[in-house]
Structure formats: structure tokens, C-alpha cells
Design a protein around this motif. Sequence first.
Motif: not given
Length: 434
Positions: A205-211
Motif C-alpha cells: 500500500t502507498i499511503n497518502q501523506v497529505s491528509p
Amino acid sequence: MTDPGTVLKDELYGDMPKLDVGAIRADFPILGREVNGRPLVYLDSAATSQKPVQVVEAMREFALAHNANVSRSVHTLGTEATEGYEGARVKVAAFIGAARPEEVVFTKNSTESINLVAYSMLAASLDPKADPRLRLGPGDEVAITEMEHHSNIVPWQLLCERTGATLRWLGIADTGRLDLSNLGEIVNERTKIVSFVHQSNLLGTINQVSPIAQRAREVGALVMIDASQSVPHMGVDLADYDVDFMVFTGHKMLGPTGIGVLYGRTELLEAMPPFLGGGSMIETVSMTGSTFAAPPAKFEAGTPPIVEAYGLGVAVDYLNRVGMDAIRWHEKELTAYALAALGTVDGLRVVGPGAAVGRGGCVSFHLDGIHPHDVGQILDSEGVEVRVGHHCAKPTCVRFGVPATTRASFYLYNTTAEVDALIAGLEKVRKVFG
């Protein structure tokens, strides 16, 4: 080296970079060997990638012709060694988009990089005059996720135990994605640092960093990402991520073992207490006290991994020459191919996202009724090298109800034919175990 990156026209996606995998594989002689009388199929790059001849030969030449200690000599060899070592720092900083080379601290791996920050925060917690952003005590919190590698769990557990702070974590949804439904609760006004994996080494899984980073900024928390699995495969530009720290390691990106990286914002590195004391990290020393050098020297006590750092710089050169966009697209195609092929194997369950969207090139799976260690041994008899176990991510395995998984991980030198060899090996596993 023949330029292995070309741009071809794709009917759906326009101009997409393509790799000349044959040219790339020629740079990796180990891929031509046999294992148990079968052609080697190396599908374990998430653990350690192979090294191209350019890296191996450059390190050999450096050791034979420029061997000396760094930053301590005015003689020619010392100057050459220092230039090679610091030159690697410049290359790494440019590769990740750091504002200054001094924001790159060389460590021995990602684990040490994370521990460096955690132990520096412990030291700050004992000093009432230290930067308050770095101090923890009872009532403070550290936030991580359930999909972390042990190296991003244990250091924070130790820090919390020793300071009285509390460790909290975000969970994982059934899809293999982070569950951010309670992000506002987990990352709150008591949170001092949020440390999370950019790409899971087990789930892919590539996690979204921004949120997560945005929420951390709202409450004044520091942000660290473990980019061990993303920097080597997709290219990471710090300009795109609002983080304070980032860690990754050389041996997963065509470089040598024994060299890792901690990126840190300049102002934070300056505020942090040193991790190790000794030579090269000091400004002055007397019997009654010492003052410390500016970063990154403050965090590089003793003789560093000089040749290894130089080798990492050469690995960065190689990756730049191939092109990170081309590598990312190649792995995306391989992963889509592998997920589809694995879906044809009876009793096989992919642990992690089932589509090649928002995921990287490592795929973990479980075969009903067959322990991964047995799977790995039979695949090895066929020359197929995969990883088995909990991959230093035991809480993730517990979350998905498996004791361990088999993991195949891909890199720029892998092919669809090697995925086919994996599937053939798994069919043999099914026959052996009925």
C-alpha cells in the motif's frame, strides 16, 4: 551502459516511459546464475535489491585508489575520500529534493535513522531547556499506524515507556488501506510526532501523506515518513510532501548495505541533541564539557561508512540514468500482471490491495492450509527466491489473521516471465500439498 530508458506511445496513457529490461539485466551478473539447477528468479528486492556492476566496480575502485578517513586529513587521499563521501551526500540530497545537502544525515540503515530521532527526542525530554517540540512526558502522545515495520514501532514504544507518553495508531481497513476515519482522534493536540510508512513492505500500500501531514500541522505535531520502499521505486521529491523527517536505506535501492539516510529539516536538526558522542561530531571538547558540530556532522560520530556512502551515490546515478518514472511504470505493469496471475492459483489470498492502483511492486499472499515457509522452500527448489515470514510487520499479519505471508517483490530488472515462473512454482506447491 546502454540507456535502458525509452519513451514509447501507449494508446491509453500517451507517452509512457518504458525500460529496456534486457539492457538493465546485463548490468546485474547475479541474475544470470542458477539456483538448485534452475535459472535464478530473484523476487526479494523489498528486502534487499541486487547491485549493478557499476556500483560494485565503483566501490572497488574507490577502496583500491582513494582509501583514507574523511574530514580529518589535509593529505591527498584524505581529500579524495572526503570529496567522494560528501559528493554522495550532494547526490542523495538532489535525488530526494532536499533544500540543502546538510539536511542529509548518513546512518547505517532506516532503522538507525528512526532510532536517531527517537533517542534524540528522549535526550530532549530530559533537558528542560531543550526545544519543546522535541520533549515528551506524561500526557503527550506519539502516533503511528498498524502497518508499520517493526523499526517504526519499537523505537516509539521505548520512547513512550521511558517518557510516560502514550503510543497510539491508525488502523488498517479490510482493503489493505489505512483507515483514516478516526484521524482527528488519533492525531490530536497531545500528539508530538506522527511517524508512518509511505509504502508498506508487506501490503504494498502507498499511503497518502497529505491528509496525515495536514492534520499533524493543525495540532503542531512533527511528521516523519518511512520511505524505505518508496524512494527506490517511485522517486520522492520532498517539495511534494510536508514532512519534517524522512528515512530510507541504500541496500533497497541498488546500493550497498550499511548505509542509510535520515533527512531532517535544518532547523530541527540544529535543535536536536546528538544521538552518539565521539569523534567528528564535536566543536570543542574539554574535561568539563563539550560543544557539538553543526548538522549533519553532529549526528555522524566516528568513522562513517565511507565506501558505502560513495556506492550509494553511484546507485543514485544509475537510478537517475534509468529514470524513476520509467521504473515506477515498469513495476506498475509487473504488479498488475502478477495480481492477475496470482488470482488463477486455487486457495491463494492476496494480503493487501487487490489492484495495482495506489500500491507498489511487492505482493504478499497466503495459500490456504500451507505454511509460507513450506511455500518458500519449494519455490527455492525451482530457483524462485521470495520472502516468507511476517516481514518485520507482525501487527499487520495479526490484523489480517495470518501467521505469516509469502512475498514477491519486483524491481527494474524483473520480467513477466519471472512472474510466470513464480506461478508455475506455486502450482507445484499445490501439487505437493494436494
